[in-house]
Design a protein around this motif. Structure first.
Motif, PDB file in Angstrom:
ATOM      1  N   THR A   1       0.846  -1.191   0.000  1.00 51.61           N
ATOM      2  CA  THR A   1       0.000   0.000   0.000  1.00 51.61           C
ATOM      3  C   THR A   1       0.884   1.244   0.000  1.00 51.61           C
ATOM      4  O   THR A   1       1.819   1.355   0.797  1.00 51.61           O
ATOM      5  CB  THR A   1      -0.908   0.020   1.243  1.00 51.61           C
ATOM      6  N   SER A   2       0.577   2.178  -0.899  1.00 42.18           N
ATOM      7  CA  SER A   2       1.371   3.414  -0.951  1.00 42.18           C
ATOM      8  C   SER A   2       0.497   4.659  -0.846  1.00 42.18           C
ATOM      9  O   SER A   2       0.995   5.775  -0.881  1.00 42.18           O
ATOM     10  CB  SER A   2       2.180   3.458  -2.252  1.00 42.18           C
ATOM     11  N   GLY A   3      -0.783   4.511  -0.752  1.00 40.39           N
ATOM     12  CA  GLY A   3      -1.664   5.670  -0.654  1.00 40.39           C
ATOM     13  C   GLY A   3      -3.102   5.227  -0.603  1.00 40.39           C
ATOM     14  O   GLY A   3      -3.390   4.040  -0.596  1.00 40.39           O
ATOM     15  N   PRO A   4      -4.037   6.176  -0.512  1.00 42.54           N
ATOM     16  CA  PRO A   4      -3.868   7.619  -0.665  1.00 42.54           C
ATOM     17  C   PRO A   4      -3.484   8.368   0.618  1.00 42.54           C
ATOM     18  O   PRO A   4      -3.294   9.571   0.587  1.00 42.54           O
ATOM     19  CB  PRO A   4      -5.269   8.059  -1.107  1.00 42.54           C
ATOM     20  N   GLY A   5      -3.379   7.679   1.753  1.00 47.54           N
ATOM     21  CA  GLY A   5      -3.014   8.351   2.993  1.00 47.54           C
ATOM     22  C   GLY A   5      -1.619   8.939   2.915  1.00 47.54           C
ATOM     23  O   GLY A   5      -0.753   8.419   2.205  1.00 47.54           O
ATOM     24  N   ALA A   6      -1.406  10.009   3.669  1.00 49.91           N
ATOM     25  CA  ALA A   6      -0.127  10.708   3.609  1.00 49.91           C
ATOM     26  C   ALA A   6       1.024   9.812   4.055  1.00 49.91           C
ATOM     27  O   ALA A   6       2.158   9.976   3.608  1.00 49.91           O
ATOM     28  CB  ALA A   6      -0.184  11.957   4.491  1.00 49.91           C
ATOM     29  N   LEU A   7       0.740   8.851   4.921  1.00 48.95           N
ATOM     30  CA  LEU A   7       1.806   7.974   5.422  1.00 48.95           C
ATOM     31  C   LEU A   7       1.896   6.682   4.632  1.00 48.95           C
ATOM     32  O   LEU A   7       2.515   5.717   5.069  1.00 48.95           O
ATOM     33  CB  LEU A   7       1.551   7.659   6.902  1.00 48.95           C
ATOM     34  N   GLY A   8       1.264   6.657   3.494  1.00 45.42           N
ATOM     35  CA  GLY A   8       1.280   5.439   2.678  1.00 45.42           C
ATOM     36  C   GLY A   8       0.271   4.424   3.168  1.00 45.42           C
ATOM     37  O   GLY A   8       0.528   3.218   3.136  1.00 45.42           O
ATOM     38  N   THR A   9      -0.855   4.905   3.625  1.00 48.70           N
ATOM     39  CA  THR A   9      -1.906   4.010   4.112  1.00 48.70           C
ATOM     40  C   THR A   9      -3.105   4.052   3.178  1.00 48.70           C
ATOM     41  O   THR A   9      -3.300   5.021   2.436  1.00 48.70           O
ATOM     42  CB  THR A   9      -2.372   4.418   5.521  1.00 48.70           C
ATOM     43  N   SER A  10      -3.912   3.007   3.259  1.00 44.84           N
ATOM     44  CA  SER A  10      -5.153   2.999   2.486  1.00 44.84           C
ATOM     45  C   SER A  10      -6.255   3.708   3.277  1.00 44.84           C
ATOM     46  O   SER A  10      -6.107   3.971   4.474  1.00 44.84           O
ATOM     47  CB  SER A  10      -5.571   1.558   2.194  1.00 44.84           C
ATOM     48  N   LYS A  11      -7.340   4.010   2.581  1.00 38.05           N
ATOM     49  CA  LYS A  11      -8.486   4.640   3.239  1.00 38.05           C
ATOM     50  C   LYS A  11      -9.563   3.576   3.419  1.00 38.05           C
ATOM     51  O   LYS A  11     -10.004   2.975   2.444  1.00 38.05           O
ATOM     52  CB  LYS A  11      -9.003   5.794   2.373  1.00 38.05           C
ATOM     53  N   VAL A  12      -9.939   3.355   4.665  1.00 36.76           N
ATOM     54  CA  VAL A  12     -10.916   2.313   4.977  1.00 36.76           C
ATOM     55  C   VAL A  12     -12.229   2.972   5.383  1.00 36.76           C
ATOM     56  O   VAL A  12     -12.254   3.827   6.267  1.00 36.76           O
ATOM     57  CB  VAL A  12     -10.399   1.418   6.125  1.00 36.76           C
ATOM     58  N   ILE A  13     -13.299   2.571   4.716  1.00 31.62           N
ATOM     59  CA  ILE A  13     -14.630   3.113   4.999  1.00 31.62           C
ATOM     60  C   ILE A  13     -15.509   1.984   5.514  1.00 31.62           C
ATOM     61  O   ILE A  13     -15.641   0.944   4.863  1.00 31.62           O
ATOM     62  CB  ILE A  13     -15.274   3.701   3.719  1.00 31.62           C
ATOM     63  N   GLY A  14     -16.113   2.176   6.663  1.00 35.10           N
ATOM     64  CA  GLY A  14     -17.037   1.186   7.189  1.00 35.10           C
ATOM     65  C   GLY A  14     -18.393   1.338   6.534  1.00 35.10           C
ATOM     66  O   GLY A  14     -18.889   2.456   6.360  1.00 35.10           O
ATOM     67  N   GLY A  15     -18.995   0.222   6.165  1.00 37.76           N
ATOM     68  CA  GLY A  15     -20.286   0.296   5.483  1.00 37.76           C
ATOM     69  C   GLY A  15     -21.453  -0.047   6.369  1.00 37.76           C
ATOM     70  O   GLY A  15     -22.487   0.625   6.330  1.00 37.76           O
ATOM     71  N   SER A  16     -21.318  -1.057   7.195  1.00 35.43           N
ATOM     72  CA  SER A  16     -22.461  -1.502   7.992  1.00 35.43           C
ATOM     73  C   SER A  16     -21.960  -2.247   9.214  1.00 35.43           C
ATOM     74  O   SER A  16     -20.760  -2.489   9.382  1.00 35.43           O
ATOM     75  CB  SER A  16     -23.357  -2.409   7.143  1.00 35.43           C
ATOM     76  N   GLY A  17     -22.935  -2.620  10.082  1.00 37.33           N
ATOM     77  CA  GLY A  17     -22.593  -3.365  11.287  1.00 37.33           C
ATOM     78  C   GLY A  17     -21.726  -2.548  12.219  1.00 37.33           C
ATOM     79  O   GLY A  17     -21.863  -1.325  12.308  1.00 37.33           O
ATOM     80  N   ARG A  18     -20.803  -3.197  12.873  1.00 37.88           N
ATOM     81  CA  ARG A  18     -19.957  -2.465  13.838  1.00 37.88           C
ATOM     82  C   ARG A  18     -18.977  -1.521  13.149  1.00 37.88           C
ATOM     83  O   ARG A  18     -18.344  -0.696  13.788  1.00 37.88           O
ATOM     84  CB  ARG A  18     -19.208  -3.445  14.740  1.00 37.88           C
ATOM     85  N   PHE A  19     -18.849  -1.651  11.832  1.00 37.50           N
ATOM     86  CA  PHE A  19     -17.976  -0.746  11.087  1.00 37.50           C
ATOM     87  C   PHE A  19     -18.720   0.478  10.544  1.00 37.50           C
ATOM     88  O   PHE A  19     -18.102   1.342   9.915  1.00 37.50           O
ATOM     89  CB  PHE A  19     -17.324  -1.483   9.915  1.00 37.50           C
ATOM     90  N   GLY A  20     -20.013   0.533  10.732  1.00 37.96           N
ATOM     91  CA  GLY A  20     -20.798   1.631  10.178  1.00 37.96           C
ATOM     92  C   GLY A  20     -20.256   2.992  10.584  1.00 37.96           C
ATOM     93  O   GLY A  20     -20.061   3.266  11.762  1.00 37.96           O
ATOM     94  N   GLY A  21     -19.995   3.854   9.614  1.00 41.26           N
ATOM     95  CA  GLY A  21     -19.484   5.199   9.890  1.00 41.26           C
ATOM     96  C   GLY A  21     -17.985   5.267  10.124  1.00 41.26           C
ATOM     97  O   GLY A  21     -17.428   6.356  10.306  1.00 41.26           O
ATOM     98  N   LEU A  22     -17.324   4.138  10.119  1.00 39.63           N
ATOM     99  CA  LEU A  22     -15.884   4.112  10.383  1.00 39.63           C
ATOM    100  C   LEU A  22     -15.096   4.708   9.213  1.00 39.63           C
ATOM    101  O   LEU A  22     -15.374   4.418   8.058  1.00 39.63           O
ATOM    102  CB  LEU A  22     -15.442   2.657  10.602  1.00 39.63           C
ATOM    103  N   VAL A  23     -14.153   5.569   9.518  1.00 32.63           N
ATOM    104  CA  VAL A  23     -13.205   6.061   8.513  1.00 32.63           C
ATOM    105  C   VAL A  23     -11.825   5.920   9.131  1.00 32.63           C
ATOM    106  O   VAL A  23     -11.518   6.574  10.134  1.00 32.63           O
ATOM    107  CB  VAL A  23     -13.461   7.534   8.129  1.00 32.63           C
ATOM    108  N   THR A  24     -11.013   5.080   8.581  1.00 35.28           N
ATOM    109  CA  THR A  24      -9.730   4.821   9.214  1.00 35.28           C
ATOM    110  C   THR A  24      -8.674   4.437   8.172  1.00 35.28           C
ATOM    111  O   THR A  24      -8.900   4.602   6.972  1.00 35.28           O
ATOM    112  CB  THR A  24      -9.881   3.724  10.297  1.00 35.28           C
ATOM    113  N   ASP A  25      -7.533   3.973   8.640  1.00 37.24           N
ATOM    114  CA  ASP A  25      -6.408   3.641   7.759  1.00 37.24           C
ATOM    115  C   ASP A  25      -6.160   2.145   7.722  1.00 37.24           C
ATOM    116  O   ASP A  25      -6.509   1.420   8.660  1.00 37.24           O
ATOM    117  CB  ASP A  25      -5.121   4.321   8.254  1.00 37.24           C
ATOM    118  N   GLY A  26      -5.521   1.717   6.680  1.00 38.18           N
ATOM    119  CA  GLY A  26      -5.141   0.310   6.564  1.00 38.18           C
ATOM    120  C   GLY A  26      -3.873   0.166   5.756  1.00 38.18           C
ATOM    121  O   GLY A  26      -3.436   1.112   5.089  1.00 38.18           O
ATOM    122  N   VAL A  27      -3.299  -0.999   5.817  1.00 44.42           N
ATOM    123  CA  VAL A  27      -2.100  -1.307   5.034  1.00 44.42           C
ATOM    124  C   VAL A  27      -2.177  -2.766   4.585  1.00 44.42           C
ATOM    125  O   VAL A  27      -2.542  -3.638   5.372  1.00 44.42           O
ATOM    126  CB  VAL A  27      -0.805  -1.111   5.879  1.00 44.42           C
TER     127      VAL A  27
END
Lengths: 191, 233
Positions: B171-197
Motif C-alpha cells: 500500500t502506498s496511498g492515498p493516505g499521507a503515510l502510505g496508508t489505504s483509506k478504509v470506509i465502514g459500510g455496515s454493522g460495527r464498522f458503520g461510519g468508520l473512517v480509518t487507515d489500513g495497510v
C-alpha cells in the motif's frame, strides 16, 4: 571515435530517461461517458449489466450450477445468507466500461446489507449502499457512501432495478440490471 | 560508418546503464516498516492466500502470467478493463479462523512512474465479515519492490523461479503515510473512517505461473473515539 561512443552513452541515458518521463507506461482506454447534466440537480449516468452474459461470479450457498463452473463456494454456516456477485459493467451504449461487485447479506448484527462497488479503471470507484426494501416500480434506492478519484468529490443517490428482456429473441439476454446514478459535487452541495 | 556504429553502441550502453541505475537505485528501495506499526490504536488483520488457485475466483485478461481461476471464469478482455483483475477470496483473522469474504478489484494505475520507482495499481476492496459488517478499502499499491526483488530475479534465475523470504507492504496511498483509506459500510464498522495497510509475504514465485507460495495481510486500524484517520496529502 571514443568521443562519439561517450556521446552515444550520454544520448542513450537521456533518451531512456526522456522516454520513461514522457511516454505514459499505463494509458487506460476510455469509452465515452454518457452523463446527463441537470440544472442545479447534479448529473445522472446510467450503467447496466446484461444477465447472464456479464456475470463473472455468483457466489451463494447450495447452487447446482455455480458461476463460474468450478467455483468452490464455502458451505460454512456464516455464509448461509450471503450472496456475492461479480459483473462486467456497461454504459448507456452497451460498451463494457468497468467491473462491479454486489454483496447482499443478512445477519443479526448488521441487518440486511445490499452493497455495490463499481470500478471503472479509467475513472475511479464508487461504493454504494442500497436500502433493503424495494421502492415503487421495482426500484431499489441507495446512496454513494464513498468514492475514489472521479467519484471522490461526489455525493448522491443510486437506484437499481431488474428489467426483463421483452424481445423474445433466443440470443437476447434474460434481462438487465439497471443502475442509475444521480451525483452532485460536494462543493455544490456545501454552497 | 564507424562513427555511426560507435554512436549506436554507445547509446545501447547508455540505455543499459540507465536501466541498471534504475534497478539498483537505493532511493527507490521499499520501506519494510508498516506505517501502522507505531500506532497506539487497536489493529485487526485479515489474511488470505495471494495464490490465484487458492482463491474463490481470479480473473484478468487471460493473457497475463497468472492464469484465471477456475479455468472457465469470464475473462476481462474488453479494452477498458483489459488491464484490470478481480480476486474474490476468503479472509481469515490472525488466529487463522475464517471470518469473511473479500473482493479485490484492481487496475494498472496511470500514475505509474518507473523513474520514481512507482509501479502502481489502483485497487479497492469490498469486504463482508458476517456478524461484523462490511468495509470498503481504497488504496494505491506500489509493486516496484516486488518486481525488483522477486519477479526480475525469477527471470534471471536459470530455473525461471524465485525462492526466498520477502515481506513488504504494497500500500502506498492515498493516505499521507502510505496508508489505504478504509470506509465502514455496515454493522460495527458503520461510519468508520480509518487507515489500513496491505502487505505481502512471498516465499516462491514462478515465471510461468506467478506467485506459488505467497500470503497477504490487510491490516486495519480501529481508531479510538475522537481520533481521526491520517489526512490526505
Amino acid at each position: 571515435m571514443f568521443k562519439t561512443f561517450i556521446a552515444g552513452i550520454l544520448l542513450g541515458i537521456a533518451a531512456a530517461a526522456a522516454a520513461l518521463y514522457f511516454v505514459p507506461v499505463v494509458d487506460q482506454f476510455r469509452e465515452h461517458s454518457f452523463i446527463v447534466v441537470h440544472a442545479n440537480q447534479g448529473n445522472t449516468e446510467s450503467f447496466h449489466v446484461n444477465v447472464p452474459m456479464d456475470r463473472i461470479m455468483v457466489g451463494a450457498p447450495a447452487q447446482n450450477n455455480p458461476i463460474p463452473a468450478g467455483l468452490d463456494w464455502p458451505d460454512d454456516e456464516q455464509f448461509a445468507d450471503t450472496r456475492a456477485e461479480l459483473f462486467k459493467l456497461r454504459n448507456g451504449k452497451d460498451a463494457v466500461v468497468g467491473i462491479a461487485s454486489r454483496i447482499s447479506a443478512s445477519d443479526d448484527d448488521s441487518g440486511d446489507i445490499i452493497e455495490w462497488v463499481l470500478h471503472l479503471p479509467a475513472r475511479g470507484s464508487a461504493y454504494i449502499g442500497m436500502r433493503p426494501e424495494a421502492a415503487q416500480g421495482g426500484h431499489r434506492m441507495g446512496e454513494l457512501k464513498s468514492g475514489t478519484r472521479e467519484f471522490a468529490a461526489l455525493r448522491g443517490q443510486v437506484s437499481e432495478r431488474w428489467v426483463a428482456d421483452q424481445s423474445g429473441s433466443d440470443s437476447a439476454a434474460a434481462g438487465r440490471i439497471e443502475i442509475l446514478t444521480a451525483f452532485v459535487g460536494t462543493e455544490v452541495e456545501s454552497e | 560508418m564507424k562513427y555511426l556504429i560507435s554512436l549506436l553502441v554507445g547509446m545501447l550502453v547508455g540505455v543499459a546503464a540507465f536501466l541498471a541505475l534504475l534497478y539498483y537505485n537505493p532511493l527507490t528501495s521499499h520501506n519494510k516498516l508498516s506505517p501502522l506499526s507505531v500506532t497506539d490504536n487497536d489493529l485487526f488483520t485479515l489474511n488470505y492466500s495471494a495464490v490465484a488457485a487458492d482463491s474463490l475466483i481470479y480473473t484478468n485478461d487471460g493473457e497475463s502470467r497468472v492464469a484465471p481461476y477456475p479455468a472457465k471464469v469470464l475473462q476481462l478482455w474488453e479494452r477498458p478493463i483489459r488491464r484490470s483483475s478481480i480476486v474474490a477470496t476468503l479472509l481469515s483473522d490472525s488466529r487463522n479462523q475464517l471470518v469473511g469474504l473479500g473482493i479485490k478489484l484492481s487496475s494498472d494505475s496511470e500514475s505509474t512512474k518507473p523513474l520514481n520507482g512507482e509501479l502502481n495499481m489502483d485497487s479497492v476492496w469490498h469486504i463482508y465479515l458476517p456478524g461484523q459488517g462490511s468495509l470498503f478499502i481504497e488504496q494505491q499499491e506500489n509493486y516496484w519492490g516486488y518486481l525488483r526483488d522477486i519477479v526480475i530475479p525469477a527471470y534471471w534465475s536459470s530455473g525461471d523461479n524465485w525462492r526466498g523470504i520477502w515481506n513488504g507492504h504494497i500500500t502506498s496511498g492515498p493516505g499521507a503515510l502510505g496508508t489505504s483509506k478504509v470506509i465502514g459500510g455496515s454493522g460495527r464498522f458503520g461510519g468508520l473512517v480509518t487507515d489500513g495497510v496491505e502487505s505481502l509475504a512471498a516465499k516462491a514465485f514462478s515465471v510461468e505461473h506467478g506467485p506459488v507460495a505467497m500470503t497477504a495481510e490487510v491490516m486495519i486500524e480501529l481508531p479510538r473515539l475522537g481520533s481521526e484517520a491520517s489526512p490526505d496529502p
